[in-house]
Design a protein around this motif. Structure first.
Motif, PDB file in Angstrom:
ATOM      1  N   PRO A  35     -39.617 -21.770   0.452  1.00 55.61           N
ATOM      2  CA  PRO A  35     -40.390 -22.823  -0.224  1.00 55.61           C
ATOM      3  C   PRO A  35     -39.684 -24.173  -0.298  1.00 55.61           C
ATOM      4  O   PRO A  35     -40.340 -25.203  -0.398  1.00 55.61           O
ATOM      5  CB  PRO A  35     -40.613 -22.263  -1.634  1.00 55.61           C
ATOM      6  N   ASP A  36     -38.329 -24.147  -0.230  1.00 53.78           N
ATOM      7  CA  ASP A  36     -37.605 -25.414  -0.417  1.00 53.78           C
ATOM      8  C   ASP A  36     -36.928 -25.885   0.872  1.00 53.78           C
ATOM      9  O   ASP A  36     -35.931 -26.606   0.828  1.00 53.78           O
ATOM     10  CB  ASP A  36     -36.575 -25.256  -1.545  1.00 53.78           C
ATOM     11  N   LEU A  37     -37.455 -25.481   2.019  1.00 50.72           N
ATOM     12  CA  LEU A  37     -36.835 -25.877   3.292  1.00 50.72           C
ATOM     13  C   LEU A  37     -36.790 -27.406   3.415  1.00 50.72           C
ATOM     14  O   LEU A  37     -37.770 -28.089   3.105  1.00 50.72           O
ATOM     15  CB  LEU A  37     -37.636 -25.314   4.476  1.00 50.72           C
ATOM     16  N   THR A  38     -35.635 -27.913   3.867  1.00 52.61           N
ATOM     17  CA  THR A  38     -35.520 -29.357   4.119  1.00 52.61           C
ATOM     18  C   THR A  38     -35.056 -29.578   5.555  1.00 52.61           C
ATOM     19  O   THR A  38     -34.467 -28.684   6.169  1.00 52.61           O
ATOM     20  CB  THR A  38     -34.471 -30.010   3.186  1.00 52.61           C
ATOM     21  N   LEU A  39     -35.278 -30.796   6.031  1.00 48.86           N
ATOM     22  CA  LEU A  39     -34.815 -31.139   7.375  1.00 48.86           C
ATOM     23  C   LEU A  39     -33.282 -31.119   7.414  1.00 48.86           C
ATOM     24  O   LEU A  39     -32.676 -30.707   8.405  1.00 48.86           O
ATOM     25  CB  LEU A  39     -35.367 -32.515   7.780  1.00 48.86           C
TER      26      LEU A  39
ATOM     27  N   LYS B  91     -32.641 -24.357  15.263  1.00 52.77           N
ATOM     28  CA  LYS B  91     -33.075 -23.739  14.006  1.00 52.77           C
ATOM     29  C   LYS B  91     -34.322 -24.472  13.539  1.00 52.77           C
ATOM     30  O   LYS B  91     -34.560 -25.628  13.893  1.00 52.77           O
ATOM     31  CB  LYS B  91     -31.982 -23.875  12.948  1.00 52.77           C
ATOM     32  N   GLY B  92     -35.105 -23.793  12.705  1.00 51.68           N
ATOM     33  CA  GLY B  92     -36.292 -24.459  12.184  1.00 51.68           C
ATOM     34  C   GLY B  92     -36.941 -23.598  11.146  1.00 51.68           C
ATOM     35  O   GLY B  92     -36.327 -22.659  10.628  1.00 51.68           O
ATOM     36  N   GLY B  93     -38.173 -23.934  10.839  1.00 48.90           N
ATOM     37  CA  GLY B  93     -38.868 -23.125   9.857  1.00 48.90           C
ATOM     38  C   GLY B  93     -40.032 -23.847   9.233  1.00 48.90           C
ATOM     39  O   GLY B  93     -40.439 -24.925   9.685  1.00 48.90           O
ATOM     40  N   VAL B  94     -40.554 -23.210   8.189  1.00 49.97           N
ATOM     41  CA  VAL B  94     -41.725 -23.742   7.487  1.00 49.97           C
ATOM     42  C   VAL B  94     -41.415 -23.763   5.999  1.00 49.97           C
ATOM     43  O   VAL B  94     -40.784 -22.835   5.473  1.00 49.97           O
ATOM     44  CB  VAL B  94     -42.977 -22.867   7.739  1.00 49.97           C
ATOM     45  N   LYS B  95     -41.857 -24.840   5.343  1.00 50.37           N
ATOM     46  CA  LYS B  95     -41.700 -24.945   3.887  1.00 50.37           C
ATOM     47  C   LYS B  95     -42.833 -24.134   3.267  1.00 50.37           C
ATOM     48  O   LYS B  95     -43.956 -24.610   3.137  1.00 50.37           O
ATOM     49  CB  LYS B  95     -41.848 -26.430   3.539  1.00 50.37           C
TER      50      LYS B  95
ATOM     51  N   MET C  38     -57.092 -21.189   4.010  1.00 48.88           N
ATOM     52  CA  MET C  38     -56.598 -20.023   3.285  1.00 48.88           C
ATOM     53  C   MET C  38     -57.733 -19.001   3.136  1.00 48.88           C
ATOM     54  O   MET C  38     -58.909 -19.309   3.378  1.00 48.88           O
ATOM     55  CB  MET C  38     -56.061 -20.443   1.912  1.00 48.88           C
ATOM     56  N   ASP C  39     -57.362 -17.789   2.687  1.00 50.18           N
ATOM     57  CA  ASP C  39     -58.365 -16.713   2.566  1.00 50.18           C
ATOM     58  C   ASP C  39     -59.518 -17.103   1.639  1.00 50.18           C
ATOM     59  O   ASP C  39     -60.660 -16.673   1.830  1.00 50.18           O
ATOM     60  CB  ASP C  39     -57.717 -15.436   2.002  1.00 50.18           C
ATOM     61  N   ASP C  40     -59.212 -17.921   0.592  1.00 53.52           N
ATOM     62  CA  ASP C  40     -60.265 -18.284  -0.369  1.00 53.52           C
ATOM     63  C   ASP C  40     -61.074 -19.495   0.078  1.00 53.52           C
ATOM     64  O   ASP C  40     -61.862 -20.047  -0.687  1.00 53.52           O
ATOM     65  CB  ASP C  40     -59.647 -18.537  -1.752  1.00 53.52           C
ATOM     66  N   GLY C  41     -60.856 -19.954   1.313  1.00 58.11           N
ATOM     67  CA  GLY C  41     -61.632 -21.072   1.861  1.00 58.11           C
ATOM     68  C   GLY C  41     -60.978 -22.422   1.623  1.00 58.11           C
ATOM     69  O   GLY C  41     -61.415 -23.433   2.180  1.00 58.11           O
ATOM     70  N   SER C  42     -59.911 -22.478   0.798  1.00 55.87           N
ATOM     71  CA  SER C  42     -59.235 -23.759   0.553  1.00 55.87           C
ATOM     72  C   SER C  42     -58.409 -24.143   1.786  1.00 55.87           C
ATOM     73  O   SER C  42     -58.211 -23.332   2.702  1.00 55.87           O
ATOM     74  CB  SER C  42     -58.348 -23.666  -0.689  1.00 55.87           C
ATOM     75  N   PHE C  43     -57.895 -25.381   1.773  1.00 50.99           N
ATOM     76  CA  PHE C  43     -57.137 -25.896   2.923  1.00 50.99           C
ATOM     77  C   PHE C  43     -55.709 -26.204   2.490  1.00 50.99           C
ATOM     78  O   PHE C  43     -55.488 -26.742   1.402  1.00 50.99           O
ATOM     79  CB  PHE C  43     -57.811 -27.175   3.438  1.00 50.99           C
ATOM     80  N   LYS C  44     -54.750 -25.846   3.324  1.00 48.77           N
ATOM     81  CA  LYS C  44     -53.347 -26.190   3.039  1.00 48.77           C
ATOM     82  C   LYS C  44     -52.686 -26.732   4.295  1.00 48.77           C
ATOM     83  O   LYS C  44     -52.981 -26.270   5.402  1.00 48.77           O
ATOM     84  CB  LYS C  44     -52.574 -24.942   2.583  1.00 48.77           C
ATOM     85  N   LEU C  45     -51.803 -27.717   4.081  1.00 52.44           N
ATOM     86  CA  LEU C  45     -51.058 -28.284   5.206  1.00 52.44           C
ATOM     87  C   LEU C  45     -49.580 -27.947   4.994  1.00 52.44           C
ATOM     88  O   LEU C  45     -48.975 -28.370   4.013  1.00 52.44           O
ATOM     89  CB  LEU C  45     -51.260 -29.809   5.213  1.00 52.44           C
ATOM     90  N   PHE C  46     -49.018 -27.154   5.898  1.00 50.65           N
ATOM     91  CA  PHE C  46     -47.615 -26.754   5.757  1.00 50.65           C
ATOM     92  C   PHE C  46     -46.719 -27.676   6.594  1.00 50.65           C
ATOM     93  O   PHE C  46     -47.083 -28.063   7.706  1.00 50.65           O
ATOM     94  CB  PHE C  46     -47.429 -25.305   6.223  1.00 50.65           C
ATOM     95  N   THR C  47     -45.537 -27.973   6.044  1.00 49.05           N
ATOM     96  CA  THR C  47     -44.544 -28.793   6.756  1.00 49.05           C
ATOM     97  C   THR C  47     -43.622 -27.866   7.543  1.00 49.05           C
ATOM     98  O   THR C  47     -43.153 -26.858   7.005  1.00 49.05           O
ATOM     99  CB  THR C  47     -43.696 -29.584   5.737  1.00 49.05           C
ATOM    100  N   ALA C  48     -43.376 -28.219   8.798  1.00 45.84           N
ATOM    101  CA  ALA C  48     -42.509 -27.374   9.640  1.00 45.84           C
ATOM    102  C   ALA C  48     -41.527 -28.238  10.423  1.00 45.84           C
ATOM    103  O   ALA C  48     -41.795 -29.419  10.682  1.00 45.84           O
ATOM    104  CB  ALA C  48     -43.365 -26.559  10.605  1.00 45.84           C
TER     105      ALA C  48
END
Ligand code: NAD
Length: 411
Positions: free
Chosen positions: A74-78, A103-107, A44-54
């Motif tokens: 934010p609430d995407l589900t399979l 179809k698909g996407g990112v939470k 992320m911009d502040d140097g932290s790390f995030k793992l997104f589910t897709a």
């Protein structure tokens, strides 16, 4: 039914039974062909790390390459991705588009990302998805994605492959090899279908009172087309809440307000209503244009509309539809009503492949003709089987998919 995939399977199974579709085809269609469940690692911009589910789901590709939307929510589900990919399979088939459903996407909540983070995440979606190209699967836009994200997706794909290939991604701007009219396509298609459905059901659209839930790309566009023809839009809402005026809202002013403030919250020239109250308002036409399952067994009995046109995907649960049917409220289903985007994505693909770019008149004329053909086929099939327009549409689609599956020798 809380699961939108269970709702989609409900329509599939009811339509399959009515039309006596080959049981082997029905078994094949009971689950997706392929599911990709993957992660996007990001600094992320502040140097932290995030793992997104897709996710990306290819539901069925008997009629052509899988195509369509990418949701950043934010609430995407399979479950949701599978349902939407099945809807796309049906939508393409009923509207005569030679494509399968994807179809698909990112939470993720895109409003919480900086522009630079959104770009890195969108590019990360494409890198980690490893898209297979325009002959196999073509991601488009949906909630939370737009021209910008689709431009980044196409650029990332082209950077990876080292070649220009506009038909690899849908819903990109015309300057990137897209089509004119794509931003309005879904709303315009809903407008054409709404006019036809009102004429068929003796509903005077020009003098109707209309309620629209959702004021994004689809909701604001259909509200504007109706406003411009003189119809009163008495209430609209977005995720921040709803606004009501019995004499009709000033839709252009509300669009301008949202362009400046991102949401309707704080708009002054109307009474406020909650999203729950909005759905229960007395009106001629209710257009849900936000998210799935908003009309369900808890509120269906309180719906006071003459007709519902589904602009969102899966806004009405099967239990709710049974209640609405009892009340005599006609539901024009999502797979027909909102197919304008899918149809114009097909035009986008043709233009991208041939490098022959069309005028807006050509896009709109072809869209009107194609979506009304789908609407009439669904309506006539519903009459033939004495069933709902939704099952009429699913039967039209299932017959085509079943034929292609059988001809390919898959079952
Ligand atoms: P969008 O992100 O542009 O707009 C969504 C709107 O719904 C926003 O105004 C948002 O605030 C509102 N919203 C979200 N959650 C809500 C809630 N719980 N209650 C009330 N409002 C809420 O998305 P969009 O492209 O307009 O898509 C809307 C719907 O139409 C989705 O179901 C989508 O799958 C469907 N759809 C879109 C297209 C397309 O071309 N964009 C095509 C076919 C179907």
């Amino acid at each position: 039914m809380d699961s939108v995939f269970a709702s989609a399977l409900d329509s599939l199974n009811k339509a399959g039974k009515l039309a006596e579709i080959n049981p082997r085809v029905m078994e094949l269609l009971s689950r997706p062909k392929r599911i990709m469940d993957f992660s996007i690692p990001m600094k992320m911009d502040d140097g932290s790390f995030k793992l997104f589910t897709a996710y990306r789901v290819h539901y069925n590709d008997a009629l052509g390459p899988t195509r369509d939307g990418t949701r950043f929510v934010p609430d995407l589900t399979l479950d949701e991705a599978k349902a939407l990919a099945l809807f796309m399979t049906i939508k393409h088939a009923v509207s005569g588009v030679p494509a399968g459903g994807g179809k698909g996407g990112v939470k993720v909540d895109p409003s919480k990302l900086s522009d630079w983070e959104l770009e890195r995440m969108t590019r990360g979606f494409i890198r980690n998805l490893k898209p297979k190209g325009p002959k196999i699967d073509i991601p488009g836009a949906d909630i939370g994605t737009d021209y910008r994200t689709q431009s980044w997706m196409l650029d990332e794909y082209e950077q990876i492959t080292g070649e220009h290939n506009p038909p690899a991604i849908n819903d990109k701007p015309a300057i990137m090899g897209g089509t004119v009219g794509s931003a309005e396509a879904t709303g315009l298609g809903i407008f054409y279908v709404t006019k036809a459905a009102c004429a068929d059901n003796d509903l005077d659209l020009e003098n109707a009172k209309v309620v629209v839930q959702g004021f994004g790309q689809v909701g604001a566009t259909i509200a504007r087309y109706l406003y411009d023809m003189g119809t009163k839009i008495i209430a609209v809402s977005d995720v921040s809440g709803g606004f009501y005026n019995e004499d009709g809202l000033d839709i252009p002013a509300m669009q301008a307000y949202v362009a400046e403030n991102r949401v309707l919250e704080g708009y002054k020239d109307a009474e406020t209503v909650s999203n729950k109250e909005l759905l229960e308002l007395n009106c001629d036409l209710l257009i849900p244009a936000a998210v799935q399952n908003v009309i369900n067994k808890n509120n269906a009995d309180q719906i006071n509309a003459t007709m519902i046109v589904e602009a969102a995907n899966g806004p009405t649960t099967p239990e709710a539809e049974d209640i609405l049917k009892e009340k005599g409220i006609k539901v024009i289903p999502d797979v027909v009503a909102n197919a304008g985007g899918a149809i114009v994505c097909h035009y986008e693909r043709i233009q991208g492949i041939t490098d022959d770019y069309w005028t807006i008149d050509k896009v709109e004329n072809k869209l009107e003709n194609q979506i009304l053909t789908a609407y009439r086929a669904a309506r006539d099939t519903a009459n033939e089987f004495n069933t709902t327009p939704r099952l009429g549409a699913w039967i039209v689609a299932l017959r085509k998919v079943a034929k292609a599956v059988e001809m390919r020798g898959w079952v």
